[in-house]
Enzyme design. Structure first.
Site, PDB file in Angstrom:
ATOM      1  N   ARG A 183       0.812  -1.214   0.000  1.00 10.31           N
ATOM      2  CA  ARG A 183       0.000   0.000   0.000  1.00 10.31           C
ATOM      3  C   ARG A 183       0.841   1.258   0.000  1.00 10.31           C
ATOM      4  O   ARG A 183       0.519   2.226  -0.686  1.00 10.31           O
ATOM      5  CB  ARG A 183      -0.959  -0.014   1.192  1.00 10.31           C
ATOM      6  CG  ARG A 183      -1.900   1.194   1.286  1.00 10.31           C
ATOM      7  CD  ARG A 183      -2.524   1.604  -0.023  1.00 10.31           C
ATOM      8  NE  ARG A 183      -3.178   0.506  -0.718  1.00 10.31           N
ATOM      9  CZ  ARG A 183      -3.569   0.562  -1.981  1.00 10.31           C
ATOM     10  NH1 ARG A 183      -3.325   1.647  -2.705  1.00 10.31           N
ATOM     11  NH2 ARG A 183      -4.160  -0.480  -2.548  1.00 10.31           N
TER      12      ARG A 183
ATOM     13  N   LYS B 198       2.994  24.450  -1.687  1.00 12.34           N
ATOM     14  CA  LYS B 198       1.603  24.009  -1.520  1.00 12.34           C
ATOM     15  C   LYS B 198       1.558  22.485  -1.699  1.00 12.34           C
ATOM     16  O   LYS B 198       1.101  21.965  -2.717  1.00 12.34           O
ATOM     17  CB  LYS B 198       0.690  24.723  -2.511  1.00 12.34           C
ATOM     18  CG  LYS B 198       0.613  26.227  -2.266  1.00 12.34           C
ATOM     19  CD  LYS B 198      -0.263  26.920  -3.291  1.00 12.34           C
ATOM     20  CE  LYS B 198      -0.288  28.424  -3.038  1.00 12.34           C
ATOM     21  NZ  LYS B 198      -1.091  29.147  -4.060  1.00 12.34           N
TER      22      LYS B 198
ATOM     23  N   LYS C   4       7.129  37.678   1.301  1.00 15.90           N
ATOM     24  CA  LYS C   4       5.810  37.723   0.695  1.00 15.90           C
ATOM     25  C   LYS C   4       5.008  38.900   1.238  1.00 15.90           C
ATOM     26  O   LYS C   4       5.494  39.687   2.063  1.00 15.90           O
ATOM     27  CB  LYS C   4       5.089  36.393   0.924  1.00 15.90           C
ATOM     28  CG  LYS C   4       5.793  35.227   0.206  1.00 15.90           C
ATOM     29  CD  LYS C   4       5.080  33.923   0.394  1.00 15.90           C
ATOM     30  CE  LYS C   4       3.764  33.840  -0.351  1.00 15.90           C
ATOM     31  NZ  LYS C   4       3.972  33.790  -1.815  1.00 15.90           N
TER      32      LYS C   4
ATOM     33  N   GLU D 144       8.113  39.493  -3.040  1.00 15.69           N
ATOM     34  CA  GLU D 144       6.845  39.496  -3.760  1.00 15.69           C
ATOM     35  C   GLU D 144       6.355  40.931  -3.946  1.00 15.69           C
ATOM     36  O   GLU D 144       6.410  41.737  -3.018  1.00 15.69           O
ATOM     37  CB  GLU D 144       5.803  38.692  -2.986  1.00 15.69           C
ATOM     38  CG  GLU D 144       4.434  38.660  -3.632  1.00 15.69           C
ATOM     39  CD  GLU D 144       3.443  37.828  -2.829  1.00 15.69           C
ATOM     40  OE1 GLU D 144       3.553  36.592  -2.889  1.00 15.69           O
ATOM     41  OE2 GLU D 144       2.595  38.409  -2.134  1.00 15.69           O
TER      42      GLU D 144
ATOM     43  N   ASP E  88       3.094  38.893  -8.370  1.00 16.47           N
ATOM     44  CA  ASP E  88       1.958  38.104  -7.909  1.00 16.47           C
ATOM     45  C   ASP E  88       0.630  38.678  -8.375  1.00 16.47           C
ATOM     46  O   ASP E  88       0.337  39.865  -8.168  1.00 16.47           O
ATOM     47  CB  ASP E  88       1.973  38.027  -6.382  1.00 16.47           C
ATOM     48  CG  ASP E  88       0.978  36.994  -5.860  1.00 16.47           C
ATOM     49  OD1 ASP E  88       0.952  35.869  -6.395  1.00 16.47           O
ATOM     50  OD2 ASP E  88       0.229  37.326  -4.923  1.00 16.47           O
TER      51      ASP E  88
END
Length: 277
Positions: free
Chosen positions: A94, A129, A161, A194, A216
């Site tokens: 698995r 992410k 950011k 950013e 961005d």
């Protein structure tokens, strides 16, 4: 976390105090074999992970690889065969499939996106992410698919950011503090900042002291204008809402990199199975 640490944690999660189904139904000395079959077309990824899982479960298992990572596969293809203790094969099954199915799905989607960039100078970046504690495999998969790995975590790059900018008191303050931090600690890390609009880009150009500018949530036309404004003084990256539907338009702006979280959070696993024979 390295690959071996991930595998050990994943096996501990799955096995607990034992695979009681296999322990109760399969003789301890039974020797068997199985093969990993492809049931859906795509790009294969995770063979090296599978080898590490089999080795961790039972170093006496014999694995024979027929198809390597990064290879296009189709239904009916045999990726590998494994021979040895039947209980060990069942214990590894698995985790091998879970890793390879998701990794192959990511590699397949990534390759499709990379192919869409053909003829441009733009390269595709992955992001953070990712699935907690599975990042190492997902980053391996995007690279197998043809993308470039961006930072692995918070520790290997300074990426200022929007929230950092707002908390620090503005772009100039954030950059200045980041540079001072590197000087104080003796660390050698790239700095990327950013930007959300042209005014912020112009401020970065004035302040300098960074390696890359992240653009961005700009439109493709906006990215094109900013690339011209930056004029090669810094590496440029576009991000924010970029997927298959608009990827080519962004690449044609001349931006150096495009990052897309969709590589890891909007994919379907590739159908694979491990069958006794």
């Amino acid at each position: 976390m390295n690959l071996q640490a991930f595998i050990r944690l994943a096996l501990a999660e799955d096995l607990g105090d034992g695979d009681h189904t296999s322990l109760s139904t399969i003789p301890a000395d039974a020797q068997r074999r199985a093969r990993l079959l492809v049931k859906e077309a795509g790009i294969l990824a995770g063979v090296d992970v599978a080898l590490a899982v089999f080795a961790e479960v039972d170093p006496h298992l014999q694995v024979y690889v027929q198809i390597q990572d990064g290879t296009p596969v189709k239904p009916g293809d045999i990726v590998l065969t494994v021979e040895g203790k039947a209980q060990s094969i069942l214990q590894a099954e698995r985790l091998v499939l879970n890793c390879m199915q998701r990794m192959s799905g990511i590699a397949t989607y990534t390759r499709r996106m990379v192919n869409m960039l053909e003829g441009t100078r733009t390269q595709l970046l992955d992001t953070r992410k990712t699935t907690p504690n599975f990042r190492i495999c997902e980053k391996m998969a995007t690279k197998i698919g043809g993308a470039v790995n961006h930072r692995f975590g918070l520790y290997d790059m300074i990426l200022i950011k929007d929230n950092h900018v707002d908390y620090a008191g503005g772009i100039e303050a954030a950059i200045t503090k980041a540079v001072e931090y590197l000087q104080r600690t003796g660390k050698s890390l790239r700095i990327e900042v950013e930007t959300r609009n042209q005014a912020e880009v112009e401020e970065v150009l004035r302040v300098g002291q960074v390696d890359s500018i992240l653009l961005d949530n700009f439109s493709p036309d906006g990215i094109r204008d900013m690339v011209r404004l930056i004029n090669g003084r810094f590496v440029t990256e576009a991000s924010g809402g970029i997927n298959e539907s608009n990827l080519r338009a962004y690449a044609e702006t001349g931006v150096d990199y495009i990052s897309s979280g969709a590589l890891t959070h909007q994919v379907k696993s590739l159908d694979l199975s491990l069958k006794a024979y």
